[in-house]
Design a protein around this motif. Structure first.
Motif, PDB file in Angstrom:
ATOM      1  N   LEU A 108       0.819  -1.205   0.000  1.00 27.28           N
ATOM      2  CA  LEU A 108       0.000   0.000   0.000  1.00 27.28           C
ATOM      3  C   LEU A 108       0.860   1.265   0.000  1.00 27.28           C
ATOM      4  O   LEU A 108       0.455   2.298  -0.541  1.00 27.28           O
ATOM      5  N   ALA A 109       2.046   1.182   0.587  1.00 26.48           N
ATOM      6  CA  ALA A 109       2.938   2.341   0.612  1.00 26.48           C
ATOM      7  C   ALA A 109       3.605   2.593  -0.730  1.00 26.48           C
ATOM      8  O   ALA A 109       4.167   3.671  -0.953  1.00 26.48           O
ATOM      9  N   ASN A 110       3.553   1.623  -1.610  1.00 28.30           N
ATOM     10  CA  ASN A 110       4.217   1.753  -2.913  1.00 28.30           C
ATOM     11  C   ASN A 110       3.212   1.777  -4.072  1.00 28.30           C
ATOM     12  O   ASN A 110       3.439   1.204  -5.131  1.00 28.30           O
ATOM     13  N   GLN A 111       2.114   2.466  -3.857  1.00 28.54           N
ATOM     14  CA  GLN A 111       1.146   2.726  -4.914  1.00 28.54           C
ATOM     15  C   GLN A 111       1.603   3.985  -5.637  1.00 28.54           C
ATOM     16  O   GLN A 111       1.098   5.081  -5.415  1.00 28.54           O
ATOM     17  N   ASP A 112       2.578   3.827  -6.516  1.00 27.94           N
ATOM     18  CA  ASP A 112       3.294   4.969  -7.069  1.00 27.94           C
ATOM     19  C   ASP A 112       3.425   4.887  -8.579  1.00 27.94           C
ATOM     20  O   ASP A 112       2.808   4.028  -9.233  1.00 27.94           O
ATOM     21  N   SER A 113       4.240   5.766  -9.127  1.00 32.81           N
ATOM     22  CA  SER A 113       4.380   5.828 -10.579  1.00 32.81           C
ATOM     23  C   SER A 113       5.057   4.587 -11.141  1.00 32.81           C
ATOM     24  O   SER A 113       4.800   4.206 -12.285  1.00 32.81           O
ATOM     25  N   GLU A 114       5.942   3.961 -10.369  1.00 25.20           N
ATOM     26  CA  GLU A 114       6.570   2.730 -10.853  1.00 25.20           C
ATOM     27  C   GLU A 114       5.540   1.620 -11.001  1.00 25.20           C
ATOM     28  O   GLU A 114       5.581   0.831 -11.954  1.00 25.20           O
ATOM     29  N   LEU A 115       4.603   1.549 -10.059  1.00 25.72           N
ATOM     30  CA  LEU A 115       3.526   0.563 -10.169  1.00 25.72           C
ATOM     31  C   LEU A 115       2.666   0.877 -11.390  1.00 25.72           C
ATOM     32  O   LEU A 115       2.276  -0.017 -12.142  1.00 25.72           O
ATOM     33  N   GLU A 116       2.397   2.150 -11.605  1.00 26.47           N
ATOM     34  CA  GLU A 116       1.614   2.563 -12.776  1.00 26.47           C
ATOM     35  C   GLU A 116       2.329   2.190 -14.063  1.00 26.47           C
ATOM     36  O   GLU A 116       1.705   1.784 -15.048  1.00 26.47           O
ATOM     37  N   ASN A 117       3.648   2.291 -14.057  1.00 20.07           N
ATOM     38  CA  ASN A 117       4.429   1.953 -15.235  1.00 20.07           C
ATOM     39  C   ASN A 117       4.403   0.464 -15.550  1.00 20.07           C
ATOM     40  O   ASN A 117       4.849   0.049 -16.618  1.00 20.07           O
ATOM     41  N   LYS A 118       3.893  -0.325 -14.632  1.00 19.99           N
ATOM     42  CA  LYS A 118       3.780  -1.772 -14.854  1.00 19.99           C
ATOM     43  C   LYS A 118       2.364  -2.176 -15.260  1.00 19.99           C
ATOM     44  O   LYS A 118       2.056  -3.359 -15.389  1.00 19.99           O
ATOM     45  N   GLY A 119       1.482  -1.179 -15.470  1.00 21.71           N
ATOM     46  CA  GLY A 119       0.163  -1.465 -16.008  1.00 21.71           C
ATOM     47  C   GLY A 119      -0.967  -1.438 -15.023  1.00 21.71           C
ATOM     48  O   GLY A 119      -2.063  -1.916 -15.328  1.00 21.71           O
ATOM     49  N   TYR A 120      -0.759  -0.864 -13.824  1.00 19.81           N
ATOM     50  CA  TYR A 120      -1.783  -0.875 -12.788  1.00 19.81           C
ATOM     51  C   TYR A 120      -2.212   0.546 -12.429  1.00 19.81           C
ATOM     52  O   TYR A 120      -1.511   1.516 -12.722  1.00 19.81           O
TER      53      TYR A 120
END
Length: 372
Positions: free
Chosen positions: A341-353
């Protein structure tokens, strides 16, 4: 209309790197400082419990779990996490059997499964925490057709075998000016039990009730051919001219010759992007009570909000609300979920989420804190 190749490239880049990102624009080291406000270990209030944590299930969240694994290992020295992406059905079964510490699933447990899970959890309820949010893409390969619009009714008829040619009048009516080939539509579906298949069928039934009636983790085999897993179906589409499939958006990005259809719910085509998915998430309703956050899939998939793209997987982490075999396991589960939950960030978005935020994220955080 048919767009140019350069226009398509620009659109894909926009989707991939500034809004939704249909897959991993960047697979760089997870040690790089992430944008988007990831928290330190101290901010996350972790127990620091060490050992090996295991989970199994939905392939849709595989890339997210790999990302969280790296972050978890960095936040809690001496911990490790292993996620086996075998599909939602297997994840549910292995959680109920006590083989893994939590299960990943794109669909909730049935009432019968929930009772069995309660036994596994020492008489305590299992909770569904929809932590990983990923839209489903309708991916296709048609040479020369870079932009395709489909409606839920047409989509249901394609996957049901009622529409078998790409230049069918029903498809042509949604694609004014496009040159559609007089060729067979080749449907590709998931061959194994899959939460994605379950949700896609629920979507078709809710959004196109006159043309679709079945639901379940197993997709009907009367039309088309099957392939195993998310990677399997997109590989088949990329190798098959005239094909179409349903797949988690992250797997559709960057695949040569594969396009992603826009969906027309009656008010014009809606592209798959973060803003349009966000409209759908803002209007979620729940069937579960308290911390058991079971999304009302029928309300989601039949949504008519203007600009909403409701074909979204809310992938659950199925956990014991209490009753793990020991306190260390309980603390490891909670620590991992806090890190995620603490890493709901742009890197996660860059993986398709779609990173969770606001009141939705706060609801998940409260549920994790309540695990005993």
């Amino acid at each position: 209309m048919v767009t140019t190749r350069s226009t398509k490239a620009a659109l894909v880049s926009l989707i991939a790197c500034t809004s939704l990102v249909l897959g991993a624009c960047s697979e760089q080291s997870d040690s790089a400082a992430p944008a988007g406000g990831s928290e330190s270990a101290g901010d996350m209030d972790l127990s620091g419990a060490t050992g090996k944590l295991t989970a199994e299930g939905a392939t849709s969240q595989q890339k997210a779990m790999e990302y969280f694994r790296t972050k978890y290992g960095a936040a809690v020295s001496g911990s490790s996490f292993d996620y086996t992406a075998t599909g939602s059905g297997s994840g549910q079964k292995q959680f109920i059997n006590g083989t893994v510490d939590f299960g990943g699933s794109d669909s909730p447990l049935s009432d019968e499964q929930a009772e069995k899970a309660k036994q596994r959890c020492g008489g305590n309820d299992a909770w569904h925490l929809p932590l990983v949010i990923g839209p489903v893409a309708v991916a296709y390969k048609i040479d020369g057709v870079d932009n395709l619009n489909l409606s839920p009714d047409v989509l249901a008829q394609i996957f049901g075998g009622k529409i078998a040619k790409w230049n069918d009048p029903a498809i042509a009516a949604l694609n004014d000016g496009a040159t559609l080939p007089d060729s067979d539509i080749k449907v590709i579906y998931r061959s194994e039990e899959s939460g994605t298949s379950d949700n896609f069928q629920k979507f078709l039934k809710a959004a196109a009730p006159d043309n679709w009636s079945t639901t379940g983790k197993s997709f009907p085999t009367a039309t088309g051919s099957g392939a195993n897993g998310s990677k399997g179906v997109i590989t088949e589409v990329s190798a098959t001219e005239g094909s179409i499939t349903y797949v988690e958006a992250g797997f559709a990005k960057g695949v040569d010759g594969v396009g992603v259809a826009s969906l027309d719910f009656g008010d014009g085509p809606v592209e798959l992007n973060a803003d349009n998915v966000g409209v759908a998430l803002d209007h979620l309703k729940y069937k579960g009570e308290g911390h058991n956050m079971i999304v009302d899939a029928n309300a989601l998939f039949s949504m008519k909000e203007k600009g909403a793209y409701p074909l979204v997987l809310t992938t659950y982490e199925i956990v014991c609300s209490a009753g793990y075999q020991d306190d260390n396991t309980t603390n490891m589960v909670k620590d991992f979920l806090k890190v995620a939950l603490a890493n709901q960030d742009s890197e996660l978005e860059n993986k398709g989420y779609i990173p969770v935020k606001g009141a939705y994220k706060e609801k998940l955080e409260a549920a994790v804190d309540a695990i005993k």
